[in-house]
Motif scaffolding. Sequence first.
Motif, PDB file in Angstrom:
ATOM      1  N   TRP A 178       0.820  -1.314   0.101  1.00 38.69           N
ATOM      2  CA  TRP A 178       0.123   0.118  -0.106  1.00 38.69           C
ATOM      3  C   TRP A 178       0.865   1.365  -0.070  1.00 38.69           C
ATOM      4  CZ3 TRP A 178      -0.453   4.312   3.090  1.00 38.69           C
ATOM      5  CH2 TRP A 178      -1.651   5.398   2.751  1.00 38.69           C
ATOM      6  N   GLN A 179       1.961   1.196   0.740  1.00 32.18           N
ATOM      7  CA  GLN A 179       2.586   2.271   0.913  1.00 32.18           C
ATOM      8  C   GLN A 179       3.239   2.595  -0.547  1.00 32.18           C
ATOM      9  OE1 GLN A 179       5.101   0.950   4.349  1.00 32.18           O
ATOM     10  NE2 GLN A 179       4.841   3.089   5.193  1.00 32.18           N
ATOM     11  N   VAL A 180       3.971   1.467  -1.330  1.00 31.39           N
ATOM     12  CA  VAL A 180       4.469   1.683  -2.497  1.00 31.39           C
ATOM     13  C   VAL A 180       3.574   2.315  -3.504  1.00 31.39           C
ATOM     14  CG1 VAL A 180       5.361   0.483  -4.507  1.00 31.39           C
ATOM     15  CG2 VAL A 180       5.950  -0.352  -2.255  1.00 31.39           C
ATOM     16  N   VAL A 181       2.420   1.966  -3.540  1.00 31.71           N
ATOM     17  CA  VAL A 181       1.220   2.393  -4.488  1.00 31.71           C
ATOM     18  C   VAL A 181       0.997   3.703  -4.177  1.00 31.71           C
ATOM     19  CG1 VAL A 181      -1.066   2.165  -5.402  1.00 31.71           C
ATOM     20  CG2 VAL A 181       0.307  -0.017  -4.982  1.00 31.71           C
ATOM     21  N   ASP A 182       0.684   4.047  -2.718  1.00 35.43           N
ATOM     22  CA  ASP A 182       0.290   5.379  -2.392  1.00 35.43           C
ATOM     23  C   ASP A 182       1.410   6.476  -2.819  1.00 35.43           C
ATOM     24  OD1 ASP A 182      -1.228   7.465  -0.771  1.00 35.43           O
ATOM     25  OD2 ASP A 182       0.712   7.277   0.207  1.00 35.43           O
ATOM     26  N   THR A 183       2.706   6.109  -2.633  1.00 37.43           N
ATOM     27  CA  THR A 183       3.897   7.023  -2.988  1.00 37.43           C
ATOM     28  C   THR A 183       3.958   7.045  -4.503  1.00 37.43           C
ATOM     29  OG1 THR A 183       5.220   6.508  -0.994  1.00 37.43           O
ATOM     30  CG2 THR A 183       6.387   7.591  -2.826  1.00 37.43           C
ATOM     31  N   LEU A 184       3.834   5.962  -5.362  1.00 38.53           N
ATOM     32  CA  LEU A 184       3.663   6.044  -6.692  1.00 38.53           C
ATOM     33  C   LEU A 184       2.943   6.988  -7.453  1.00 38.53           C
ATOM     34  CD1 LEU A 184       4.714   2.793  -7.843  1.00 38.53           C
ATOM     35  CD2 LEU A 184       6.360   4.226  -7.435  1.00 38.53           C
ATOM     36  N   SER A 185       1.725   7.337  -6.687  1.00 37.83           N
ATOM     37  CA  SER A 185       0.674   7.944  -7.145  1.00 37.83           C
ATOM     38  C   SER A 185       1.049   9.554  -7.227  1.00 37.83           C
ATOM     39  CB  SER A 185      -0.670   7.820  -6.299  1.00 37.83           C
ATOM     40  OG  SER A 185      -0.364   8.423  -4.787  1.00 37.83           O
ATOM     41  N   ARG A 186       2.068  10.007  -6.267  1.00 41.91           N
ATOM     42  CA  ARG A 186       2.762  11.222  -6.317  1.00 41.91           C
ATOM     43  C   ARG A 186       3.894  11.354  -7.010  1.00 41.91           C
ATOM     44  NH1 ARG A 186       0.677  10.185  -1.080  1.00 41.91           N
ATOM     45  NH2 ARG A 186       2.757   9.782  -0.414  1.00 41.91           N
ATOM     46  N   VAL A 187       4.550  10.363  -7.813  1.00 45.14           N
ATOM     47  CA  VAL A 187       5.502  10.590  -8.622  1.00 45.14           C
ATOM     48  C   VAL A 187       5.155  10.972  -9.692  1.00 45.14           C
ATOM     49  CG1 VAL A 187       7.446   9.292  -9.546  1.00 45.14           C
ATOM     50  CG2 VAL A 187       6.785   8.359  -7.450  1.00 45.14           C
ATOM     51  N   ASP A 188       5.527  12.410 -10.190  1.00 47.11           N
ATOM     52  CA  ASP A 188       4.802  12.956 -11.084  1.00 47.11           C
ATOM     53  C   ASP A 188       5.404  12.632 -12.776  1.00 47.11           C
ATOM     54  OD1 ASP A 188       7.451  14.007 -10.497  1.00 47.11           O
ATOM     55  OD2 ASP A 188       6.839  16.079 -10.270  1.00 47.11           O
ATOM     56  N   VAL A 189       6.462  12.020 -12.647  1.00 43.41           N
ATOM     57  CA  VAL A 189       7.007  11.551 -13.950  1.00 43.41           C
ATOM     58  C   VAL A 189       6.343  10.143 -14.590  1.00 43.41           C
ATOM     59  CG1 VAL A 189       9.234  12.541 -13.500  1.00 43.41           C
ATOM     60  CG2 VAL A 189       8.877  10.235 -12.823  1.00 43.41           C
TER      61      VAL A 189
END
Length: 392
Positions: A178-189
């Motif tokens: 969940w933490q991985v998916v949550d962070t990837l949602s904010r990776v703007d590239v």
Amino acid sequence: MWRSIASNALTLMIVVVFLLGGLVLWGQGQYTDRGPLLEAICVRVQPGARLSAVSEDLVERGAVTSGKILRIGADYTKKTNQLKAGSFLVPPHASMEQIVDILTRGGANTCGTEIVYRIGVNSSSVQVRELDPGTNRYVQKAEFDPAADAPVPAEFTEMRERDDTRYRVAMAEGVTSWQVVDTLSRVDVLEGEVATVPPEGMLAPDSYEVRVGDSRQALLDRMQAAQEATLAAAWQDRAEGLPYDTPEEALVMASIIEKETGVAEERPQVASVFINRLEQGMKLQTDPTVIYGITNGQGVLGRGLRQSELRRETPYNTYVIDGLPPTPIANPGRASIEAALRPAATDFIFFVADGTGGHAFARTLAEHNENVAKWREIERQRGEAAGGTQTD
């Protein structure tokens, strides 16, 4: 007379040929010999740049003695029009031949700037880094929390506008899916939606290079494929007599080991403790599983466990249930997976923090109680709350 003139002309031609031959050999030597560069430099090639401009820049920076010889050599090897845009590390004393090869070979940038999106257990961050060619180490220029409501550093905006900036997603050991998916949602590239959170434990902690426009789901697929390969290899090389029927059960154990210690050399010993408990019919009694039952892996608990939580019956409360919890509680790294499948051979069934970042192991409850007393004294001296739990 004509014979004399012809003889002199032939002699002159021979001299000219020898001179030209010598000049060619000299130029070839200049092209292939060690260069004058004393320290490594980062050479940036702009899109559409011409070799003439790049060669003169190399002369000004002391990397080559003659831009013309470099251009002639590149032309002779048919590389004049093969320049690749990007930033490339030129090592000390690189020859012109080596430099031309570096600038025309292509592939990933070997120096310059890098933006790293870090997925940590307790928090995530974005780091802006630049390679120092002299030490071949990255120097951090800025860092910020992408989830925080704060201005983005100017260095980040500047690096994002450069064509040669590289991007990485660095996933720490022990984070949840969940933490991985949550962070990837904010990776703007990155682009695209993630339909479902991947199974817990099935993402490999590592550093992944990404490009602008890459798919979030494609990156998750890479992470999952890497973890599947690691688990399969470790299962194939597993020790005999382990209390696991499937690789998935070993992955559950690996995730517990991952959350219990960050000391690499301790992992086989920690594994032996839990395996010994399983084999003796003891409950695992490990706090990280209880915490996962409370949070479902969605962030950190942010406080100590309450006594009522240690008594509450959930599928993840290993103070109550027998054996392993139903799923992993985090994504373990390779070392923890290997420890779960090739544990140390010990008689330990207890461990507690020893005040150095590691743990003190014990074979009996009496030994363990002594170690606990020592740890509580260390906590008291540090002014910390004893025991790490709270009462209701």
